[in-house]
Design a protein around this motif. Sequence first.
Motif, PDB file in Angstrom:
ATOM      1  N   ASP A  20       6.544   4.138  -1.277  1.00  0.00           N
ATOM      2  CA  ASP A  20       5.754   3.294  -2.175  1.00  0.00           C
ATOM      3  C   ASP A  20       4.540   4.105  -2.611  1.00  0.00           C
ATOM      4  OD1 ASP A  20       4.207   1.398  -3.482  1.00  0.00           O
ATOM      5  OD2 ASP A  20       4.634  -0.200  -2.042  1.00  0.00           O
ATOM      6  N   ASP A  21       4.455   4.407  -3.917  1.00  0.00           N
ATOM      7  CA  ASP A  21       3.345   5.225  -4.397  1.00  0.00           C
ATOM      8  C   ASP A  21       2.175   4.381  -4.892  1.00  0.00           C
ATOM      9  OD1 ASP A  21       4.377   4.223  -6.731  1.00  0.00           O
ATOM     10  OD2 ASP A  21       4.607   6.167  -7.730  1.00  0.00           O
ATOM     11  N   THR A  22       2.146   3.093  -4.493  1.00  0.00           N
ATOM     12  CA  THR A  22       0.969   2.262  -4.763  1.00  0.00           C
ATOM     13  C   THR A  22      -0.271   2.952  -4.197  1.00  0.00           C
ATOM     14  OG1 THR A  22       2.305   0.252  -4.593  1.00  0.00           O
ATOM     15  CG2 THR A  22      -0.081  -0.003  -4.349  1.00  0.00           C
ATOM     16  N   ASP A  23      -1.373   2.950  -4.941  1.00  0.00           N
ATOM     17  CA  ASP A  23      -2.606   3.526  -4.404  1.00  0.00           C
ATOM     18  C   ASP A  23      -2.953   2.865  -3.072  1.00  0.00           C
ATOM     19  OD1 ASP A  23      -2.945   5.251  -6.506  1.00  0.00           O
ATOM     20  OD2 ASP A  23      -4.379   3.997  -7.572  1.00  0.00           O
ATOM     21  N   PRO A  24      -3.488   3.628  -2.119  1.00  0.00           N
ATOM     22  CA  PRO A  24      -3.854   3.020  -0.835  1.00  0.00           C
ATOM     23  C   PRO A  24      -4.737   1.789  -1.024  1.00  0.00           C
ATOM     24  CG  PRO A  24      -4.007   5.397  -0.678  1.00  0.00           C
ATOM     25  CD  PRO A  24      -3.757   5.086  -2.125  1.00  0.00           C
ATOM     26  N   LEU A  84       8.340   9.602   0.387  1.00  0.00           N
ATOM     27  CA  LEU A  84       7.453   8.611  -0.210  1.00  0.00           C
ATOM     28  C   LEU A  84       8.257   7.368  -0.574  1.00  0.00           C
ATOM     29  CD1 LEU A  84       4.700   7.803  -1.332  1.00  0.00           C
ATOM     30  CD2 LEU A  84       5.279   9.042  -3.435  1.00  0.00           C
ATOM     31  N   THR A  96       0.844  -1.192   0.000  1.00  0.00           N
ATOM     32  CA  THR A  96       0.000   0.000   0.000  1.00  0.00           C
ATOM     33  C   THR A  96       0.876   1.237   0.000  1.00  0.00           C
ATOM     34  OG1 THR A  96      -1.969   0.982   1.045  1.00  0.00           O
ATOM     35  CG2 THR A  96      -0.206   0.230   2.528  1.00  0.00           C
ATOM     36  N   TYR A  97       0.244   2.383  -0.112  1.00  0.00           N
ATOM     37  CA  TYR A  97       0.955   3.662  -0.108  1.00  0.00           C
ATOM     38  C   TYR A  97       1.713   3.813   1.210  1.00  0.00           C
ATOM     39  CZ  TYR A  97       1.476   8.694  -1.122  1.00  0.00           C
ATOM     40  OH  TYR A  97       1.961   9.945  -1.396  1.00  0.00           O
TER      41      TYR A  97
END
Length: 227
Positions: free
Chosen positions: A159-163, A157, A101-102
């Motif tokens: 991990d810029d994976t969407d939450p 930041l 996750t983010y």
Amino acid sequence: MTNADILREWALYCAAMGWPVFPLVSASKRPAIRGWEQRATVDRDRIARCWEAGTYNIGVATGPSRLLVVDLDTAKQPGEHDGVTALAEFAAGRGVALPETYTVATPSGGRHLYFALPDGVRLRNTAGLLAPRVDTRSGGGYVVAPGSVVAEGGYELLDDTDPAPLPGWLLQALCERPPTTTAPPRDMPVRQASAYAASAVQGECDEVRAAPAGRHNEVLSRDGLPA
């Protein structure tokens, strides 16, 4: 770019993610305005004007953002688990794993894990409820956004994976209450009783706790709650 330009761009980035933001005191984690939760905004013009006026750090209002952020702190005492380890052990004890996750790194070496709340669910802040050095921020809370800088360093930041959607097992754990031997008064005033009934997820939590063994995920899966 100047520091003010960088902070403005990060504030606009958060707003583009759908997360209302507000200014924090420069090089600080303290709100720069009163009523920050109500005044947090995703309006690009308001954000641009605000951050053109100073090098404010950025606060993300987690409640209006429909987020639950798990705040994993560093260990404070020798031999104590840090939040990352404590949460991993907590998840392993339930036979589950945290999804990607983010993720934001804090200057102290901690982590902020962002999760999206399902529709109709409202949660409040917690401190140490899941495990030592593990807090959560949601309704009534905020987190310092990536790009912000304090004396100890910057919020980066990772991990810029969407939450990810808030896992059902984590929602269940946040709804669990420790047993108590203190019974509430029988003649509770109506006004006081209504305050206890105000939680949007209380009914769901009670049903999860009462579900037969092996059916918790089934209960969590219905009415919009994640499995």
